[in-house]
Motif scaffolding. Structure first.
Motif, PDB file in Angstrom:
ATOM      1  N   TYR A  95      63.618  24.698-119.257  1.00  0.00           N
ATOM      2  CA  TYR A  95      63.408  23.297-118.910  1.00  0.00           C
ATOM      3  C   TYR A  95      63.874  22.921-117.507  1.00  0.00           C
ATOM      4  CZ  TYR A  95      61.917  22.297-123.661  1.00  0.00           C
ATOM      5  OH  TYR A  95      61.226  22.267-124.844  1.00  0.00           O
ATOM      6  N   PRO A  96      65.032  23.416-117.016  1.00  0.00           N
ATOM      7  CA  PRO A  96      65.402  23.065-115.636  1.00  0.00           C
ATOM      8  C   PRO A  96      64.368  23.502-114.600  1.00  0.00           C
ATOM      9  CG  PRO A  96      67.272  24.017-116.795  1.00  0.00           C
ATOM     10  CD  PRO A  96      66.083  24.223-117.678  1.00  0.00           C
ATOM     11  N   CYS A  97      63.640  24.578-114.907  1.00  0.00           N
ATOM     12  CA  CYS A  97      62.620  25.073-113.981  1.00  0.00           C
ATOM     13  C   CYS A  97      61.358  24.213-113.988  1.00  0.00           C
ATOM     14  CB  CYS A  97      62.250  26.518-114.325  1.00  0.00           C
ATOM     15  SG  CYS A  97      63.645  27.666-114.287  1.00  0.00           S
ATOM     16  N   LEU A  98      61.209  23.365-115.007  1.00  0.00           N
ATOM     17  CA  LEU A  98      60.018  22.529-115.131  1.00  0.00           C
ATOM     18  C   LEU A  98      60.222  21.121-114.600  1.00  0.00           C
ATOM     19  CD1 LEU A  98      58.856  23.566-118.731  1.00  0.00           C
ATOM     20  CD2 LEU A  98      58.070  24.453-116.530  1.00  0.00           C
ATOM     21  N   GLN A  99      61.447  20.795-114.190  1.00  0.00           N
ATOM     22  CA  GLN A  99      61.739  19.445-113.721  1.00  0.00           C
ATOM     23  C   GLN A  99      60.893  19.059-112.510  1.00  0.00           C
ATOM     24  OE1 GLN A  99      64.502  16.586-113.604  1.00  0.00           O
ATOM     25  NE2 GLN A  99      63.357  16.681-115.506  1.00  0.00           N
ATOM     26  N   THR A 100      60.811  19.924-111.525  1.00  0.00           N
ATOM     27  CA  THR A 100      60.065  19.597-110.314  1.00  0.00           C
ATOM     28  C   THR A 100      58.562  19.507-110.558  1.00  0.00           C
ATOM     29  OG1 THR A 100      61.790  20.713-109.046  1.00  0.00           O
ATOM     30  CG2 THR A 100      59.729  20.220-107.902  1.00  0.00           C
ATOM     31  N   PRO A 101      57.929  20.466-111.269  1.00  0.00           N
ATOM     32  CA  PRO A 101      56.510  20.281-111.594  1.00  0.00           C
ATOM     33  C   PRO A 101      56.238  18.995-112.360  1.00  0.00           C
ATOM     34  CG  PRO A 101      57.138  22.553-111.958  1.00  0.00           C
ATOM     35  CD  PRO A 101      58.413  21.804-111.662  1.00  0.00           C
ATOM     36  N   LEU A 102      57.183  18.567-113.200  1.00  0.00           N
ATOM     37  CA  LEU A 102      56.998  17.312-113.928  1.00  0.00           C
ATOM     38  C   LEU A 102      56.947  16.136-112.961  1.00  0.00           C
ATOM     39  CD1 LEU A 102      56.829  16.007-116.753  1.00  0.00           C
ATOM     40  CD2 LEU A 102      59.321  15.801-116.694  1.00  0.00           C
ATOM     41  N   LEU A 103      57.815  16.136-111.964  1.00  0.00           N
ATOM     42  CA  LEU A 103      57.812  15.070-110.956  1.00  0.00           C
ATOM     43  C   LEU A 103      56.495  15.052-110.186  1.00  0.00           C
ATOM     44  CD1 LEU A 103      59.349  12.870-109.350  1.00  0.00           C
ATOM     45  CD2 LEU A 103      60.255  14.702-107.903  1.00  0.00           C
ATOM     46  N   PHE A 104      55.893  16.213-110.000  1.00  0.00           N
ATOM     47  CA  PHE A 104      54.647  16.334-109.249  1.00  0.00           C
ATOM     48  C   PHE A 104      53.409  16.230-110.150  1.00  0.00           C
ATOM     49  CE2 PHE A 104      57.321  17.544-105.859  1.00  0.00           C
ATOM     50  CZ  PHE A 104      56.576  17.575-104.685  1.00  0.00           C
ATOM     51  N   LEU A 105      53.552  15.563-111.279  1.00  0.00           N
ATOM     52  CA  LEU A 105      52.412  15.426-112.190  1.00  0.00           C
ATOM     53  C   LEU A 105      51.239  14.734-111.501  1.00  0.00           C
ATOM     54  CD1 LEU A 105      51.381  15.867-115.076  1.00  0.00           C
ATOM     55  CD2 LEU A 105      52.319  13.613-115.668  1.00  0.00           C
ATOM     56  N   GLY A 106      51.503  13.699-110.694  1.00  0.00           N
ATOM     57  CA  GLY A 106      50.438  13.004-109.969  1.00  0.00           C
ATOM     58  C   GLY A 106      49.710  13.901-108.995  1.00  0.00           C
ATOM     59  N   PRO A 107      50.413  14.566-108.069  1.00  0.00           N
ATOM     60  CA  PRO A 107      49.729  15.482-107.153  1.00  0.00           C
ATOM     61  C   PRO A 107      49.008  16.622-107.866  1.00  0.00           C
ATOM     62  CG  PRO A 107      51.890  14.927-106.300  1.00  0.00           C
ATOM     63  CD  PRO A 107      51.822  14.344-107.673  1.00  0.00           C
ATOM     64  N   LEU A 108      49.584  17.131-108.969  1.00  0.00           N
ATOM     65  CA  LEU A 108      48.916  18.198-109.713  1.00  0.00           C
ATOM     66  C   LEU A 108      47.619  17.703-110.334  1.00  0.00           C
ATOM     67  CD1 LEU A 108      51.980  19.877-111.484  1.00  0.00           C
ATOM     68  CD2 LEU A 108      50.522  20.915-109.737  1.00  0.00           C
ATOM     69  N   TYR A 109      47.652  16.491-110.873  1.00  0.00           N
ATOM     70  CA  TYR A 109      46.441  15.910-111.464  1.00  0.00           C
ATOM     71  C   TYR A 109      45.379  15.694-110.387  1.00  0.00           C
ATOM     72  CZ  TYR A 109      43.370  12.330-113.457  1.00  0.00           C
ATOM     73  OH  TYR A 109      42.268  11.611-113.876  1.00  0.00           O
ATOM     74  N   ALA A 110      45.786  15.151-109.234  1.00  0.00           N
ATOM     75  CA  ALA A 110      44.841  14.929-108.145  1.00  0.00           C
ATOM     76  C   ALA A 110      44.266  16.249-107.639  1.00  0.00           C
ATOM     77  CB  ALA A 110      45.527  14.168-107.017  1.00  0.00           C
ATOM     78  N   ALA A 111      45.109  17.288-107.568  1.00  0.00           N
ATOM     79  CA  ALA A 111      44.621  18.594-107.123  1.00  0.00           C
ATOM     80  C   ALA A 111      43.611  19.166-108.103  1.00  0.00           C
ATOM     81  CB  ALA A 111      45.800  19.554-106.962  1.00  0.00           C
TER      82      ALA A 111
END
Length: 283
Positions: A95-111
């Protein structure tokens, strides 16, 4: 005799001096290499020389911390206690490794949207893997994040921990060392743009923005290390952020106006979920 608690090994002033020394050594070696191996920073020979130099600085910084922790004069004092103080252990869960990708959910969705709507113009996984085989890609996505996290997170936070600094102070102030270490990029901007008045203005703006952004990231990475006790989550966060770059919400909405609402929602959802899980996922 029980070991001396790490929080009582160093006075605060010594911790400040060591943190600044780690930073100055890391940045300084890049300029020394620049004098010995002249050329643009993206020239393969310059990259190889710089990577070798920061590797030496990273190992030397770890050895300094090791000697402080072990209180011994042995040449390689990286015992189990030192490795733990540096965070050279695996995190207790993913879970600690997933914190940053979670914050970038918007950019990931847009990408993902951009990849679906404009497949020809969107970067692909194969393109990223190809970049990793180049010296520029290896520097940006592998070795620079690794050595920077070792020096600016593991070593800097270790010496502040030894001084007994409060955790909130380490999260708030230690990243400033990391942010200020990136100011030297302004000189590259100034030189590249022709050393004009406009180039100076652009360099100052670039330095201020990069210092603020890297300091914010440094606070996040410091939190991940202090909470998880492992260098792995901040290292993954660093690599992930280098790959993603700075979020471009305005450009994404302009490129895909029909999905404006969902893009905004994804950004808000990512920020909200990040705040909701920031303690539970990093415990």
């Amino acid at each position: 005799m029980p070991p001396i608690p790490l929080s009582s090994l160093l006075p605060t002033r010594t911790a400040h001096l060591l943190a600044l020394s780690f930073s100055a050594s890391y940045v300084g070696c890049l300029y020394v290499v620049g004098k010995l191996v002249p050329g643009p920073r993206d020239k393969p020979a310059v990259i190889r020389a710089r990577l070798a130099a920061v590797s030496v600085v990273s190992v030397a910084s770890c050895m300094v911390v090791g000697r402080l922790v072990s209180r011994s004069g042995q040449l390689w004092p990286l015992d189990a206690r030192t490795l733990k103080a540096l965070g050279f252990v695996l995190p207790n869960g993913i879970y600690p490794c997933l914190q940053t990708p979670l914050l970038f959910l918007g950019p990931l969705y847009a990408a993902a949207l951009s990849r679906f709507l404009f497949p020809e113009a969107s970067p692909s996984a194969s393109g990223l893997l190809h970049n990793l085989t180049t010296w520029i890609g290896f520097r940006n996505y592998v070795w620079a994040p690794l050595t920077e996290e070792v020096v600016f997170r593991s070593c800097v936070l270790a010496v502040y921990s030894m001084s007994g600094a409060a955790r909130w102070k380490m999260v708030a102030f230690a990243p400033l060392v990391f942010g200020l270490a990136h100011v030297h990029h302004a000189l590259d901007v100034y030189t590249r743009l022709g050393r004009t008045k406009k180039a100076l203005q652009q360099a100052v703006f670039s330095a201020l923005f990069q210092t603020a952004y890297t300091s914010l990231f440094g606070a996040h990475a410091s939190w991940l290390l202090l909470r998880s006790g492992s260098i792995v989550p901040p290292l993954i966060a660093h690599i992930f952020c280098n790959i993603m770059g700075v979020p471009q919400l305005g450009a994404e909405v302009q490129q895909m106006p029909q999905y404006k609402t969902s893009i905004y929602a994804a950004y808000l959802l990512g920020i909200g979920a990040f705040g909701w899980t920031i303690r539970s996922w990093t415990a």
